[in-house]
Design a protein around this motif. Structure first.
Motif, PDB file in Angstrom:
ATOM      1  N   ASP A   1       0.853  -1.186   0.000  1.00  0.00           N
ATOM      2  CA  ASP A   1       0.000   0.000   0.000  1.00  0.00           C
ATOM      3  C   ASP A   1       0.888   1.235   0.000  1.00  0.00           C
ATOM      4  O   ASP A   1       1.878   1.281   0.736  1.00  0.00           O
ATOM      5  CB  ASP A   1      -0.880   0.025   1.249  1.00  0.00           C
ATOM      6  CG  ASP A   1      -1.933  -1.062   1.236  1.00  0.00           C
ATOM      7  OD1 ASP A   1      -3.077  -0.753   0.896  1.00  0.00           O
ATOM      8  OD2 ASP A   1      -1.598  -2.227   1.568  1.00  0.00           O
ATOM      9  N   VAL A   2       0.518   2.226  -0.822  1.00  0.00           N
ATOM     10  CA  VAL A   2       1.231   3.502  -0.836  1.00  0.00           C
ATOM     11  C   VAL A   2       0.218   4.619  -0.621  1.00  0.00           C
ATOM     12  O   VAL A   2      -0.940   4.521  -1.054  1.00  0.00           O
ATOM     13  CB  VAL A   2       2.040   3.734  -2.132  1.00  0.00           C
ATOM     14  CG1 VAL A   2       3.142   2.696  -2.265  1.00  0.00           C
ATOM     15  CG2 VAL A   2       1.142   3.731  -3.359  1.00  0.00           C
ATOM     16  N   TYR A   3       0.680   5.666   0.056  1.00  0.00           N
ATOM     17  CA  TYR A   3      -0.147   6.851   0.313  1.00  0.00           C
ATOM     18  C   TYR A   3       0.667   8.075  -0.079  1.00  0.00           C
ATOM     19  O   TYR A   3       1.843   8.180   0.279  1.00  0.00           O
ATOM     20  CB  TYR A   3      -0.499   6.949   1.805  1.00  0.00           C
ATOM     21  CG  TYR A   3      -1.326   5.810   2.325  1.00  0.00           C
ATOM     22  CD1 TYR A   3      -2.713   5.923   2.434  1.00  0.00           C
ATOM     23  CD2 TYR A   3      -0.727   4.616   2.718  1.00  0.00           C
ATOM     24  CE1 TYR A   3      -3.480   4.874   2.916  1.00  0.00           C
ATOM     25  CE2 TYR A   3      -1.485   3.556   3.207  1.00  0.00           C
ATOM     26  CZ  TYR A   3      -2.861   3.706   3.305  1.00  0.00           C
ATOM     27  OH  TYR A   3      -3.610   2.657   3.788  1.00  0.00           O
ATOM     28  N   VAL A   4       0.026   8.985  -0.802  1.00  0.00           N
ATOM     29  CA  VAL A   4       0.698  10.223  -1.184  1.00  0.00           C
ATOM     30  C   VAL A   4      -0.338  11.340  -1.236  1.00  0.00           C
ATOM     31  O   VAL A   4      -1.479  11.113  -1.667  1.00  0.00           O
ATOM     32  CB  VAL A   4       1.453  10.084  -2.534  1.00  0.00           C
ATOM     33  CG1 VAL A   4       0.488   9.769  -3.669  1.00  0.00           C
ATOM     34  CG2 VAL A   4       2.271  11.321  -2.837  1.00  0.00           C
ATOM     35  N   ILE A   5       0.042  12.507  -0.774  1.00  0.00           N
ATOM     36  CA  ILE A   5      -0.836  13.664  -0.831  1.00  0.00           C
ATOM     37  C   ILE A   5      -0.409  14.514  -2.026  1.00  0.00           C
ATOM     38  O   ILE A   5       0.775  14.831  -2.184  1.00  0.00           O
ATOM     39  CB  ILE A   5      -0.780  14.485   0.470  1.00  0.00           C
ATOM     40  CG1 ILE A   5      -1.363  13.647   1.614  1.00  0.00           C
ATOM     41  CG2 ILE A   5      -1.531  15.813   0.324  1.00  0.00           C
ATOM     42  CD1 ILE A   5      -1.256  14.271   2.981  1.00  0.00           C
ATOM     43  N   ILE A   6      -1.408  14.848  -2.862  1.00  0.00           N
ATOM     44  CA  ILE A   6      -1.146  15.720  -4.000  1.00  0.00           C
ATOM     45  C   ILE A   6      -1.758  17.092  -3.708  1.00  0.00           C
ATOM     46  O   ILE A   6      -2.849  17.194  -3.174  1.00  0.00           O
ATOM     47  CB  ILE A   6      -1.681  15.120  -5.325  1.00  0.00           C
ATOM     48  CG1 ILE A   6      -3.170  14.765  -5.226  1.00  0.00           C
ATOM     49  CG2 ILE A   6      -0.851  13.914  -5.738  1.00  0.00           C
ATOM     50  CD1 ILE A   6      -3.781  14.273  -6.535  1.00  0.00           C
ATOM     51  N   ASP A   7      -0.991  18.123  -4.045  1.00  0.00           N
ATOM     52  CA  ASP A   7      -1.419  19.506  -3.825  1.00  0.00           C
ATOM     53  C   ASP A   7      -2.304  19.924  -4.991  1.00  0.00           C
ATOM     54  O   ASP A   7      -1.893  19.846  -6.153  1.00  0.00           O
ATOM     55  CB  ASP A   7      -0.184  20.396  -3.732  1.00  0.00           C
ATOM     56  CG  ASP A   7      -0.500  21.848  -3.450  1.00  0.00           C
ATOM     57  OD1 ASP A   7      -1.630  22.143  -3.013  1.00  0.00           O
ATOM     58  OD2 ASP A   7       0.383  22.690  -3.669  1.00  0.00           O
ATOM     59  N   ILE A   8      -3.532  20.334  -4.675  1.00  0.00           N
ATOM     60  CA  ILE A   8      -4.466  20.749  -5.731  1.00  0.00           C
ATOM     61  C   ILE A   8      -4.809  22.229  -5.597  1.00  0.00           C
ATOM     62  O   ILE A   8      -4.547  22.842  -4.597  1.00  0.00           O
ATOM     63  CB  ILE A   8      -5.756  19.911  -5.729  1.00  0.00           C
ATOM     64  CG1 ILE A   8      -6.463  19.972  -4.375  1.00  0.00           C
ATOM     65  CG2 ILE A   8      -5.438  18.486  -6.127  1.00  0.00           C
ATOM     66  CD1 ILE A   8      -7.819  19.319  -4.370  1.00  0.00           C
TER      67      ILE A   8
END
Length: 158
Positions: free
Chosen positions: A151-158
């Motif tokens: 499992d991978v988690y990443v936050i993308i800036d929108i």
């Protein structure tokens, strides 16, 4: 970087894997949670999830390819660079949006990846504009590897 040789996209290249990602609530941005049977598969899914956030992914045809090569000093920075390089390919020439992403080479010792996106040039005439992804972040980035599932988690800036 685009591959200088002519690449023929085969039927196997355009066969899509099952969707293995979801979007999680986050205060001001979006967190992508992607998974697969390996780290490579989870990373591929996270790239597709990013593109799917930018447009309706089913409108993208796999008629062209875009190759990238990235490296990092550890797995998290490699994951960051992987997504960032695909985001750059979308944000600047060739404005490429991938419907499928395949990691071709993954050197975990040297923290290097060669990957190929299958898709086409983004066009507002064809692709509905979703939410603009401004940047990839290291904030709360996670990689959880277990036998048979990553499992991978990443936050993308929108």
């Amino acid at each position: 970087m685009d591959n200088p040789i002519d690449i023929t996209v085969t039927e196997e290249d355009t066969t899509l894997p099952p969707q293995q990602y979801e979007y999680l609530d986050h205060t001001a941005d979006v967190q992508i949670h992607a998974w697969g049977t390996s780290l490579a598969e989870a990373m591929e899914q996270s790239a597709v999830a990013m593109f799917a956030y930018m447009t309706e992914i089913q409108t993208v045809d796999s008629t062209d390819t875009h190759d990238i090569e990235v490296e990092g000093h550890d797995l998290q920075s490699l994951f960051y660079q992987f997504l960032d390089e695909f985001l750059f390919g979308f944000s600047a020439e060739p404005f490429f949006i991938a419907r499928k992403v395949k990691i071709l080479e993954f050197d975990r010792e040297a923290n290097k990846i060669k990957a190929r996106g299958y898709g086409e040039t983004f066009s507002l005439d064809k692709h509905p504009q979703g939410t603009e992804v401004k940047a990839i972040t290291f904030s709360n980035m996670q990689i959880h590897e277990k036998v048979g599932r990553t499992d991978v988690y990443v936050i993308i800036d929108i």
